[in-house]
Design a protein around this motif. Structure first.
Motif, PDB file in Angstrom:
ATOM      1  N   ARG A 195       0.831  -1.203   0.000  1.00 20.59           N
ATOM      2  CA  ARG A 195       0.000   0.000   0.000  1.00 20.59           C
ATOM      3  C   ARG A 195       0.868   1.255   0.000  1.00 20.59           C
ATOM      4  O   ARG A 195       1.955   1.273   0.558  1.00 20.59           O
ATOM      5  N   LEU A 242     -10.127  10.865  -1.157  1.00 17.88           N
ATOM      6  CA  LEU A 242      -9.975   9.434  -0.920  1.00 17.88           C
ATOM      7  C   LEU A 242     -11.156   8.852  -0.148  1.00 17.88           C
ATOM      8  O   LEU A 242     -11.469   7.682  -0.298  1.00 17.88           O
ATOM      9  N   ARG A 283     -13.301   6.982   2.359  1.00 17.05           N
ATOM     10  CA  ARG A 283     -12.986   5.815   3.185  1.00 17.05           C
ATOM     11  C   ARG A 283     -11.725   5.095   2.718  1.00 17.05           C
ATOM     12  O   ARG A 283     -11.095   4.379   3.476  1.00 17.05           O
ATOM     13  N   GLY A 284     -11.374   5.285   1.465  1.00 15.59           N
ATOM     14  CA  GLY A 284     -10.167   4.660   0.928  1.00 15.59           C
ATOM     15  C   GLY A 284      -8.888   5.157   1.589  1.00 15.59           C
ATOM     16  O   GLY A 284      -7.846   4.524   1.483  1.00 15.59           O
ATOM     17  N   ARG A 335      -6.776   2.863   3.653  1.00 16.73           N
ATOM     18  CA  ARG A 335      -5.952   1.842   2.997  1.00 16.73           C
ATOM     19  C   ARG A 335      -4.502   2.277   2.836  1.00 16.73           C
ATOM     20  O   ARG A 335      -3.667   1.474   2.433  1.00 16.73           O
ATOM     21  N   CYS A 370      -6.630   7.908  -6.008  1.00 16.58           N
ATOM     22  CA  CYS A 370      -7.827   7.073  -5.813  1.00 16.58           C
ATOM     23  C   CYS A 370      -7.771   5.838  -6.704  1.00 16.58           C
ATOM     24  O   CYS A 370      -8.110   4.733  -6.266  1.00 16.58           O
ATOM     25  N   LYS A 371      -7.341   6.007  -7.946  1.00 12.91           N
ATOM     26  CA  LYS A 371      -7.237   4.863  -8.856  1.00 12.91           C
ATOM     27  C   LYS A 371      -6.196   3.867  -8.359  1.00 12.91           C
ATOM     28  O   LYS A 371      -6.404   2.653  -8.421  1.00 12.91           O
ATOM     29  N   VAL A 429      -5.273   3.400  -5.254  1.00 11.80           N
ATOM     30  CA  VAL A 429      -5.794   2.731  -4.054  1.00 11.80           C
ATOM     31  C   VAL A 429      -6.831   1.678  -4.446  1.00 11.80           C
ATOM     32  O   VAL A 429      -6.834   0.566  -3.907  1.00 11.80           O
ATOM     33  N   ARG A 430      -7.703   1.989  -5.377  1.00 13.07           N
ATOM     34  CA  ARG A 430      -8.714   1.022  -5.825  1.00 13.07           C
ATOM     35  C   ARG A 430      -8.061  -0.175  -6.500  1.00 13.07           C
ATOM     36  O   ARG A 430      -8.548  -1.289  -6.416  1.00 13.07           O
ATOM     37  N   ALA A 431      -6.947   0.062  -7.213  1.00 16.12           N
ATOM     38  CA  ALA A 431      -6.250  -1.031  -7.897  1.00 16.12           C
ATOM     39  C   ALA A 431      -5.640  -2.001  -6.895  1.00 16.12           C
ATOM     40  O   ALA A 431      -5.465  -3.176  -7.194  1.00 16.12           O
ATOM     41  N   ASP A 432      -5.316  -1.497  -5.689  1.00 18.34           N
ATOM     42  CA  ASP A 432      -4.723  -2.349  -4.657  1.00 18.34           C
ATOM     43  C   ASP A 432      -5.727  -3.286  -4.033  1.00 18.34           C
ATOM     44  O   ASP A 432      -5.364  -4.248  -3.386  1.00 18.34           O
ATOM     45  N   VAL A 433      -7.013  -2.998  -4.178  1.00 17.75           N
ATOM     46  CA  VAL A 433      -8.038  -3.806  -3.508  1.00 17.75           C
ATOM     47  C   VAL A 433      -8.250  -5.117  -4.213  1.00 17.75           C
ATOM     48  O   VAL A 433      -8.170  -5.296  -5.341  1.00 17.75           O
TER      49      VAL A 433
END
Length: 145
Positions: free
Chosen positions: A68, A87, A89-90, A93, A138-139, A141-145
């Motif tokens: 992360r 971000l 809630r993200g 992360r 944001c992208k 962080v979303r890619a890490d999920v």
């Protein structure tokens, strides 16, 4: 600790004095609105808005384990606040390092930014990004999920 809360406390004190002043002039409604606005701005500039900070070394260790990003920030920074709000809630992360509380974090930021403490500085996959576009973060962080 005072340095972290300094800007928020200034907003609270200004709000109290402005509200008291308008209240004494016979306009208590305006004073109440001013107080609420100042308390809101104080809350936004307080450390409460950001996820709990860790030290730079701990953030780097955690990032190496889970991949992360690490965000170096400081209270009162409008760009840090913009990133944090975008971000949502993200933000939980990421690993957040308050450079005013952690000297190692401040040293990392200065090394990356030619001696300046420019924040937010985000480390993604070992590569630093100074004041990156919040949408891009944001992208990531979303890619890490």
């Amino acid at each position: 600790m005072v340095r972290r809360w300094g800007l928020a406390l200034v907003w609270v004190v200004c709000g109290v004095f402005a509200a008291a002043g308008t209240g004494l002039r016979g306009v208590p409604g305006v004073g109440l609105v001013v107080l609420v606005v100042c308390l809101g701005v104080a809350g936004v500039h307080s450390p409460l808005v950001f996820p709990r900070s860790v030290g730079a070394l701990e953030a780097q260790r955690r990032s190496a384990l889970d991949g992360r990003p690490v965000v170096y920030w400081r209270p009162g920074c409008a760009y840090c606040l913009r990133l944090r709000m975008r971000l949502g809630r993200g933000a939980r992360r990421l690993h957040w390092v308050d450079i005013w509380r952690d000297q190692d974090g401040a040293a990392v930021v200065r090394a990356i930014n030619d001696g300046n403490e420019t924040v937010p500085t985000v480390i993604v996959d070992g590569r630093p990004h100074t004041n990156p576009d919040p949408g891009w973060v944001c992208k990531v962080v979303r890619a890490d999920v």
